[in-house]
Design a protein around this motif. Structure first.
Motif, mmCIF file in Angstrom:
data_model
loop_
_atom_site.group_PDB
_atom_site.id
_atom_site.type_symbol
_atom_site.label_atom_id
_atom_site.label_comp_id
_atom_site.label_asym_id
_atom_site.label_seq_id
_atom_site.Cartn_x
_atom_site.Cartn_y
_atom_site.Cartn_z
ATOM 1 N N ALA A 111 0.812 -1.216 0.000
ATOM 2 C CA ALA A 111 0.000 0.000 0.000
ATOM 3 C C ALA A 111 0.844 1.264 0.000
ATOM 4 C CB ALA A 111 -0.923 0.004 1.216
ATOM 5 N N HIS A 112 2.133 1.145 0.320
ATOM 6 C CA HIS A 112 3.003 2.329 0.405
ATOM 7 C C HIS A 112 4.297 2.086 -0.374
ATOM 8 C CE1 HIS A 112 0.517 4.309 3.504
ATOM 9 N NE2 HIS A 112 0.262 3.078 3.892
ATOM 10 N N PRO A 113 4.181 1.860 -1.679
ATOM 11 C CA PRO A 113 5.369 1.489 -2.451
ATOM 12 C C PRO A 113 6.429 2.579 -2.492
ATOM 13 C CG PRO A 113 3.517 1.973 -3.901
ATOM 14 C CD PRO A 113 2.967 1.919 -2.523
ATOM 15 N N GLY A 114 6.032 3.825 -2.338
ATOM 16 C CA GLY A 114 7.014 4.895 -2.391
ATOM 17 C C GLY A 114 7.733 5.140 -1.087
ATOM 18 N N GLN A 115 7.236 4.542 -0.029
ATOM 19 C CA GLN A 115 7.784 4.808 1.304
ATOM 20 C C GLN A 115 8.485 3.605 1.914
ATOM 21 O OE1 GLN A 115 4.830 6.495 3.904
ATOM 22 N NE2 GLN A 115 6.327 7.221 5.392
ATOM 23 N N VAL A 116 7.981 2.405 1.642
ATOM 24 C CA VAL A 116 8.554 1.194 2.235
ATOM 25 C C VAL A 116 9.599 0.619 1.288
ATOM 26 C CG1 VAL A 116 8.098 -1.135 3.052
ATOM 27 C CG2 VAL A 116 6.459 0.700 3.547
ATOM 28 N N ALA A 117 10.851 0.629 1.738
ATOM 29 C CA ALA A 117 11.953 0.177 0.886
ATOM 30 C C ALA A 117 12.394 -1.240 1.179
ATOM 31 C CB ALA A 117 13.142 1.125 1.039
ATOM 32 N N ALA A 118 12.009 -1.766 2.335
ATOM 33 C CA ALA A 118 12.393 -3.125 2.701
ATOM 34 C C ALA A 118 11.226 -3.797 3.399
ATOM 35 C CB ALA A 118 13.616 -3.128 3.612
ATOM 36 N N LEU A 119 11.018 -5.064 3.068
ATOM 37 C CA LEU A 119 9.944 -5.870 3.638
ATOM 38 C C LEU A 119 10.514 -7.231 4.014
ATOM 39 C CD1 LEU A 119 7.044 -7.062 4.083
ATOM 40 C CD2 LEU A 119 6.942 -7.367 1.585
ATOM 41 N N ALA A 120 10.276 -7.648 5.257
ATOM 42 C CA ALA A 120 10.671 -8.989 5.675
ATOM 43 C C ALA A 120 9.513 -9.632 6.422
ATOM 44 C CB ALA A 120 11.908 -8.936 6.576
ATOM 45 N N SER A 121 9.272 -10.884 6.115
ATOM 46 C CA SER A 121 8.237 -11.644 6.800
ATOM 47 C C SER A 121 8.799 -13.003 7.166
ATOM 48 C CB SER A 121 7.001 -11.814 5.908
ATOM 49 O OG SER A 121 6.098 -12.739 6.472
ATOM 50 N N PHE A 122 8.516 -13.429 8.400
ATOM 51 C CA PHE A 122 9.009 -14.704 8.894
ATOM 52 C C PHE A 122 7.835 -15.552 9.375
ATOM 53 C CE2 PHE A 122 12.232 -11.487 9.257
ATOM 54 C CZ PHE A 122 13.322 -12.094 8.650
ATOM 55 N N HIS A 123 7.793 -16.781 8.887
ATOM 56 C CA HIS A 123 6.683 -17.718 9.111
ATOM 57 C C HIS A 123 5.327 -17.007 9.020
ATOM 58 C CE1 HIS A 123 6.859 -16.507 13.454
ATOM 59 N NE2 HIS A 123 8.149 -16.725 13.350
ATOM 60 N N GLY A 124 5.185 -16.194 7.963
ATOM 61 C CA GLY A 124 3.933 -15.480 7.748
ATOM 62 C C GLY A 124 3.210 -15.957 6.502
ATOM 63 N N PRO A 125 1.879 -15.825 6.468
ATOM 64 C CA PRO A 125 1.098 -16.237 5.289
ATOM 65 C C PRO A 125 1.142 -15.166 4.197
ATOM 66 C CG PRO A 125 -0.377 -15.393 6.960
ATOM 67 C CD PRO A 125 1.005 -15.352 7.571
ATOM 68 N N VAL A 126 2.316 -14.999 3.610
ATOM 69 C CA VAL A 126 2.569 -13.830 2.767
ATOM 70 C C VAL A 126 1.731 -13.803 1.500
ATOM 71 C CG1 VAL A 126 4.886 -13.456 3.663
ATOM 72 C CG2 VAL A 126 4.562 -14.997 1.724
ATOM 73 N N GLY A 127 1.310 -14.964 1.019
ATOM 74 C CA GLY A 127 0.542 -14.998 -0.218
ATOM 75 C C GLY A 127 -0.951 -15.033 -0.012
ATOM 76 N N ALA A 128 -1.403 -14.766 1.222
ATOM 77 C CA ALA A 128 -2.815 -14.956 1.549
ATOM 78 C C ALA A 128 -3.745 -14.050 0.745
ATOM 79 C CB ALA A 128 -3.045 -14.733 3.045
ATOM 80 N N ASP A 129 -3.247 -12.896 0.296
ATOM 81 C CA ASP A 129 -4.093 -11.968 -0.463
ATOM 82 C C ASP A 129 -4.025 -12.206 -1.966
ATOM 83 O OD1 ASP A 129 -4.967 -10.774 1.856
ATOM 84 O OD2 ASP A 129 -3.510 -9.134 1.783
ATOM 85 N N GLY A 130 -3.254 -13.199 -2.387
ATOM 86 C CA GLY A 130 -3.184 -13.520 -3.801
ATOM 87 C C GLY A 130 -2.061 -12.816 -4.530
ATOM 88 N N PRO A 131 -1.825 -13.208 -5.772
ATOM 89 C CA PRO A 131 -0.706 -12.654 -6.553
ATOM 90 C C PRO A 131 -0.785 -11.149 -6.765
ATOM 91 C CG PRO A 131 -1.542 -14.660 -7.566
ATOM 92 C CD PRO A 131 -2.499 -14.303 -6.484
ATOM 93 N N ASP A 132 -1.988 -10.599 -6.851
ATOM 94 C CA ASP A 132 -2.112 -9.167 -7.137
ATOM 95 C C ASP A 132 -1.447 -8.325 -6.058
ATOM 96 O OD1 ASP A 132 -3.437 -9.707 -9.450
ATOM 97 O OD2 ASP A 132 -5.431 -9.179 -8.705
ATOM 98 N N SER A 133 -1.574 -8.745 -4.803
ATOM 99 C CA SER A 133 -0.975 -7.968 -3.723
ATOM 100 C C SER A 133 0.544 -7.979 -3.826
ATOM 101 C CB SER A 133 -1.414 -8.494 -2.364
ATOM 102 O OG SER A 133 -0.933 -9.807 -2.154
ATOM 103 N N LEU A 134 1.112 -9.123 -4.166
ATOM 104 C CA LEU A 134 2.566 -9.213 -4.286
ATOM 105 C C LEU A 134 3.081 -8.434 -5.491
ATOM 106 C CD1 LEU A 134 2.994 -13.000 -3.420
ATOM 107 C CD2 LEU A 134 3.335 -11.046 -1.902
ATOM 108 N N SER A 135 2.254 -8.327 -6.521
ATOM 109 C CA SER A 135 2.689 -7.610 -7.725
ATOM 110 C C SER A 135 2.835 -6.108 -7.486
ATOM 111 C CB SER A 135 1.702 -7.852 -8.873
ATOM 112 O OG SER A 135 0.471 -7.204 -8.616
ATOM 113 N N LYS A 136 2.282 -5.613 -6.378
ATOM 114 C CA LYS A 136 2.363 -4.184 -6.069
ATOM 115 C C LYS A 136 3.622 -3.820 -5.288
ATOM 116 C CE LYS A 136 -2.697 -3.864 -5.836
ATOM 117 N NZ LYS A 136 -3.865 -3.699 -4.928
#
Length: 212
Positions: A111-136
């Motif tokens: 939701a904040h592509p211009g502000q968030v420069a790094a993302l880390a997730s550990f044992h999280g359901p990262v794909g739960a919102d589907g491919p569209d969310s990851l494509s952003k």
């Protein structure tokens, strides 16, 4: 730093202090603030299998009430807070999360592509919102998966989505781990998994926030 479903407790404070010791301003929000201050329910000193069902019977309604809309509304407020603090450098931010906090981190970064420069997730359901969310995503990404959470085939599918989206990432299964491996107050804890987490997270932040 988004907590797991157990919320803010001593182990999260310890991890936040560890990260702050590397020079970062670390915000650990109470995901369940609508239901009261943290901890919103009484937690045992250690979450073993004998108490897990009773604890999560009380937590699941709070987790389910923390909808995607609430995550995004809260993320806006957290980012406004961070940018207003005199101790915080101007420039990009990073989000990291554990378990359901990992999904909140993905949603925040998307939701904040211009502000968030790094993302880390550990044992999280990262794909739960589907491919569209990851494509952003535009942040540099690290996903550290528990061996019990993701099969090699599912990992390949997830990584193909990230490849197709042009995301800069590392995404790997941590050997010998089960869900919750970073949390030293649970039976899921893996010392080697936690070390691997820091070995991946700190260089990621160093690269992504170097100009912050």
């Amino acid at each position: 730093m988004y907590a797991d479903g157990l919320g803010i407790r001593p182990v999260l404070r310890e991890m936040a202090r560890e990260l702050a010791g590397h020079g970062y301003y670390v915000l650990v929000p109470n995901l369940f603030y609508r239901h009261g201050p943290a901890p919103v329910i009484e937690l045992p000193d250690r979450l073993g299998e004998e108490v897990r069902p009773a604890v999560f019977a009380r937590l699941m309604p709070l987790i389910e009430a923390h909808t995607a809309e609430r995550v995004l509304s809260d993320a806006d407020a957290y980012l406004r807070f961070l940018t207003a603090q005199p101790e915080v450098s101007a420039g990009p931010v990073a989000v990291t999360g554990y378990c359901i906090g990992g999904l909140a981190a993905v949603r925040t970064a998307a939701a904040h592509p211009g502000q968030v420069a790094a993302l880390a997730s550990f044992h999280g359901p990262v794909g739960a919102d589907g491919p569209d969310s990851l494509s952003k995503l535009t942040a540099e990404v690290h996903f550290g998966h528990a061996e019990s959470d993701l099969t090699p085939e599912a990992l390949d599918e997830l990584n193909q989505v990230l490849d197709a989206a042009g995301v800069g990432y590392t995404s790997e299964i941590y050997p010998g781990t089960v869900h919750g491996f970073t949390m030293s107050d649970t039976d899921a804890f893996s010392a080697s998994g936690l070390k691997r987490h820091w070995d991946r997270l700190l260089p990621l932040l160093g690269r992504a926030l170097a100009n912050g």
